[in-house]
Design an enzyme around this catalytic site. Structure first.
Site, short mmCIF file in Angstrom:
data_model
loop_
_atom_site.label_atom_id
_atom_site.label_comp_id
_atom_site.label_asym_id
_atom_site.label_seq_id
_atom_site.Cartn_x
_atom_site.Cartn_y
_atom_site.Cartn_z
CE LYS A 56 -3.93 2.01 2.55
NZ LYS A 56 -4.82 1.88 3.74
CB SER A 79 -8.17 3.72 2.82
OG SER A 79 -7.32 3.02 3.72
CB SER A 115 -8.53 0.73 5.53
OG SER A 115 -9.23 1.94 5.59
#
Lengths: 490, 490
Positions: A76, A151, A175
């Site tokens: 990420k 997210s 997330s």
């Protein structure tokens, strides 16, 4: 190889049926082909990946391979990566090349994993759909008109579309679990403090926790094992011996591998608000768990309904302070034209941050302001303790808690962007877990009416990651939801 | 109205830089004077993703201070973020302590004034808390821009806050000096005021004498010398009194002192004051200090000034004034103690006289610290011993001291003996020899003898002076007196 489990990839690499360079190239080529449609990656690091793959091949040749040596993965884009762009999904950091590696990145490098690139995300991890990215929304591989969740939407989309076999994410209010659910993969967020936050760009420090994405629980386990562990550079990192999260998975399955396991079903998670197709898939999965020997019991989490209001005080409060460092002075975006210092701050931050980030900074600044602190921040902290107490009471009656991960399947891109509160409510089942600091997992358990994946959430007591993964693994041994692939990924 | 109708009320906030080798939340060096930003680590620059880790050495120094002033060392204290934007504040917040400081309460006894007007007073402390320093903005040498030096960012500070107990600038200075001596005494701060290691903020207000309610205060920031502290308070008090006597009011404000003009000027009013939005720092756990830790620090504390003072009075028979003077600084006390250790307890009063008298005067004239004294405690003790055993008189001792100061006598501990021998300064105590000198003087001064015999006591002193002169100062004055009187009365 594209669809192979880590176990198969490991065996192929060790048997030299494929080299790490070949494997990395395979995935890099897939990214090149599929990323324009999915926008799962912000940065693809082909050169870095191939160099790491060559080093991994040498290690394998020398007989020094660990479980992840030569395995491609994606990070990420809020994990700092030395020499590689780390944007956090923001224009603010569009030019930020980190001079150091996050603890998680360093651990995985040391394990010999091969980083393919950095994945898309909601800006500063604020969002539930990946639409709040300066780099455009990532798309759901099951239907590119739909969101992949957020997210960590890019990591989830990448794993679901088999652009990477495993990926890292972070989970502040859901997330990891929510995008895993919306893209039909497995994602785990461990107990707060298990994964070091050093080098993980902070959104809400007391809630942020690194997590792992893979197709299956079995593949999440070695990734989580490599990410976890005490790090003296993070004062909230827990000083516990390292764990092998796969340790329970090798035992033979048998007929009733979950015999005696008490699964708590919070009444609050099964009330109105859950879509019918999600309910049907979750109920079917629970029936399957019972068939594997588990017992389901009703439990109560009376304060869980207060999780969203508490979260939307605490997280923005911490974020408003955490994001103060992005001031255009030392790195990151600085407005081209400005008058005085204050003007530089205002313009740089106005230009560098997106709408949702600004909204949360404003909310956070407000709730910490003189005269409001007691009414908002302190009250929210009280709720947080009550919610943790609820879970403690529930775990006196059960071994783990199960329910839906998300009230609906993936929604259309643009569908909720004008209604932030609707968007916030999509995390209604995940947020309480972060407030309590507990581990949680989402695994695929079927499909909704529109053919989009549904996730089953498992929540465990503190440090029960190995048991959570084991429960999910036993279910996955008996079902094939985790083996389903979107078109184009098969 | 005359000046005496007003009562001055002063409280001080002192920022004392703790003398740890590394910063309070990072491993970077705290040494002064390095090239700009050479001592700023990733944490000090506040790169994305970095986290603070508390330096235990800074905590230990705070504990030492707390024990030295008889305060409560909080078993649990909390670090909080103080949020504001400034280019030399890299994170956009300062990590400090707010609601729960590490040191609570305590008191310091000060001695104010000189001679007969001197008095003692106890100043209560409110608290002392740990925090990090900010960097420095450099406004020169950069055309149209400012430079930022983050070497100082993250340097540990102990902010020591007094109650508004002081009633004059003299008391404020006495308190600041006592505090300065104490932090150096317990070795937590180097006390270097030029380098900013010890900086004072003074909260000043005035009220009509007899009024209970405090007047509105103004805070004078960043006074880095005792002289400026005194000047700034005196100016500010005068300014406030004049304003009130002119029918004006005082607005709460922060002011700066300009040493060139000797005036204070407004920096910001209460209306412009920041809302710092304090909240507990989620990156740091509460600071827990165990009983065992406190006990260990207590056992390692040096003898404190108050205790030493009492011992000097009780064991050495010194006056309270002498004891206070000799314990005004750690260096003076150490010098005195070493001198007494070498000269013997019986000679302590003599040692005190020499340390506070001739030595202090010479050091003052040469602008030397006592630690840099050319005369060592052993050498001074050697000389004092010779006074005590009548080898030399006090008058001759001044000559010996002068020689010691100039490095004569070989520099060893017995330098005084060497000087006495080499220069033939040994006191004449041989009665025969003294009587011989007396006879010569009486023969040469018949007029004085006549005057004495006619009742003029003054003439006796003149004769003593003549005998001493004839002995080149070496005759024992007591013996001369005795023998002369005997001869004259014979």
């Amino acid at each position: 190889m594209i669809n192979a489990s880590l176990k198969t990839l490991r065996a192929a690499l060790d048997a030299r049926q494929i080299s790490s360079v070949e494997l990395a190239t395979l995935f890099l080529d897939r990214i090149q082909a599929a990323n324009p449609a999915l926008n799962a990656f912000i940065t693809v690091d082909r050169d870095g990946a191939l160099a790491a793959a060559r080093a991994a091949d040498e290690r394998i040749a020398a007989g020094q391979a660990g479980p992840l040596t030569g395995i491609p993965l994606a990070h990420k884009d809020l994990f700092c990566t030395e020499g590689v762009l780390t944007t956090c999904g923001s224009r603010m950091l569009a030019n930020f090349v980190s001079p150091y590696d996050a603890h998680v990145v360093a651990q995985l490098k040391a394990a010999g994993a091969v980083c393919l690139g950095k994945t898309n995300m909601d800006e500063f991890a604020m969002g539930s759909s990946n639409e709040n990215s300066w780099y455009g929304p990532a798309r759901n591989p099951w239907n590119t008109a739909k969101v992949p969740g957020g997210s960590s939407g890019g990591s989830a989309a990448a794993v679901a579309a088999r652009l990477a076999p495993i990926a890292t994410g972070t989970d502040t209010g859901g997330s990891v679990r929510q995008p895993a659910a919306l893209t039909g993969i497995t994602g785990i967020k461990p107990t707060y403090g298990v994964v070091s936050r050093y080098g993980m760009i902070a959104y809400a420090s007391s809630l942020d926790q690194g997590g792992a994405f893979a197709a299956s629980a079995e593949d999440c386990a070695p990734l989580l094992s490599a990410m976890a562990g005490f790090d003296p550079r993070d004062s909230t990192s827990l000083e516990r011996p390292a764990e092998d999260y796969a340790r329970l998975l090798a035992a033979p399955a048998g007929d009733k591998p979950l015999a005696g396991l008490r699964i708590g079903l919070p009444r609050e998670f099964f009330g109105p608000g859950m879509a019918d197709d999600v309910r049907a898939a979750v109920e079917a999965a629970l029936a399957h768990y019972r068939a594997l020997g588990a017992i389901t019991v009703d439990v109560d989490l009376p304060n869980a309904r207060l999780a969203i209001p508490a979260y939307y005080v605490i997280a923005p409060a911490e974020a408003s302070s955490n994001l103060s460092r992005f001031d255009g002075v030392r790195y990151g975006h600085r407005a081209a034209e400005y008058g005085d210092l204050n003007d530089m701050y205002c313009k740089s931050r106005a230009e560098g941050f997106g709408e949702e980030v600004k909204r949360r900074i404003l909310v956070g600044t407000y709730v910490l302001s003189h005269g409001y602190y007691d009414a908002y921040y302190l009250q929210a902290q009280k709720l947080r303790r009550l919610i943790a107490e609820d879970f403690r009471a529930a775990f006196a009656q059960c071994d783990l808690i199960a329910g839906p991960t998300s009230p609906t399947t993936a929604w259309g891109i643009g569908e909720k962007t004008d209604d932030p509160v609707q968007m916030y409510l999509s995390d209604i089942y995940t947020i309480a877990v972060n407030l309590a600091g507990l581990p949680g997992l989402s695994q695929p358990c079927g499909f909704g009416a529109d053919g989009l994946p549904v996730g089953l959430q498992l929540i465990g007591d503190y440090f029960s990651e190995a048991s959570l993964l084991n429960a999910a693994h036993r279910y996955q041994q008996a079902t094939d939801w985790h083996l389903r692939r979107p078109e184009g990924a098969a | 109205m005359s000046r005496t109708d007003w009562e001055v009320v002063i409280g001080l906030e002192v920022h004392s830089q703790l003398n740890t080798a590394s910063k309070i939340f990072s491993g970077a060096s705290t040494a002064f004077g390095a090239e700009p930003n050479a001592q700023a680590s990733a944490v000090d620059i506040a790169l994305p993703g970095v986290l603070p880790v508390l330096n235990r050495g800074a905590v230990e120094r705070a504990v030492r201070f707390g024990l030295a002033i008889g305060a409560t060392v909080a078993p649990k204290s909390v670090f909080a973020r103080k949020n504001y934007f400034y280019p030399d504040l890299p994170k956009g917040y300062q990590i400090s302590q707010f609601e729960l400081p590490v040191v609570q309460g305590g008191a310091i006894t000060i001695r104010v004034g000189e001679g007969d007007k001197a008095y003692e007073k106890t100043v209560q402390l409110t608290r002392a808390h740990l925090e990090e320093d900010a960097g420095k903005s450099l406004h020169e040498d950069f055309h149209g821009m400012s430079g930022i030096d983050l070497n100082r960012a993250g340097t540990p500070l102990l902010e020591i806050v007094s109650e508004p107990d002081m009633r004059s600038s003299a008391e404020a200075v006495a308190y600041a000096r006592a505090l300065h001596a104490l932090v150096r005494w317990i070795d937590i701060c180097d006390g270097n005021m030029q380098e900013g290691s010890f900086r004072c903020d003074a909260n000043v207000s005035v009220r009509p004498r007899g009024q209970e309610k405090f007047g509105t205060r103004r805070e004078i920031k960043n006074l880095n010398s005792f002289r400026f502290l005194q000047q700034a308070i005196d100016y500010e008090v005068q300014w406030q009194i004049e304003r009130l006597e002119d029918g004006g009011t005082i607005q709460q404000a922060t002011v700066l002192f300009d040493p060139d003009s000797g005036e204070t000027r407004m920096m910001r009013s209460k209306e412009d004051a920041h809302d710092y939005r304090y909240f507990p720092d989620p990156d740091l756990l509460p600071l827990v200090i165990s009983e065992e830790w406190i006990a260990r620090v207590r056992s390692e504390l040096p003898e404190l000034p108050e205790a030493m003072k009492a011992r000097f009075v009780a064991d050495f028979g010194l006056s309270a004034y002498d004891a206070t003077t000799l314990t005004a600084s750690k260096e003076v006390a150490a010098y005195f103690q070493a001198t007494v250790d070498a000269a013997g307890k019986a000679n302590a009063k003599l040692c005190a006289n020499w340390v506070m008298g001739e030595l202090a005067a010479r050091l003052n004239k040469a602008e030397l610290d006592i630690a840099a004294s050319p005369v060592t405690p052993a050498q001074l003790a050697g000389m004092v011993s010779r006074i005590a055993d009548n080898t030399i008189s006090n008058a001759i001792a001044k000559k010996v001291f002068e020689a010691l100061w100039n490095g004569e006598g070989g520099g060893s501990a017995d330098a005084a003996d060497q000087i006495i021998d080499q220069q033939g300064l040994k006191q004449v105590t041989d009665s025969g020899a003294i009587e011989g000198l007396i006879d010569e003087v009486l023969a040469a001064n018949p007029k004085s003898v006549e005057e004495f015999r006619s009742g003029k006591e003054k003439a006796f002193n003149a004769l003593v002076g003549q005998v001493m002169k004839a002995s080149k100062g070496k005759a024992n004055p007591g013996q001369v007196n005795e023998l002369l009187r005997r001869k004259l009365q014979a």
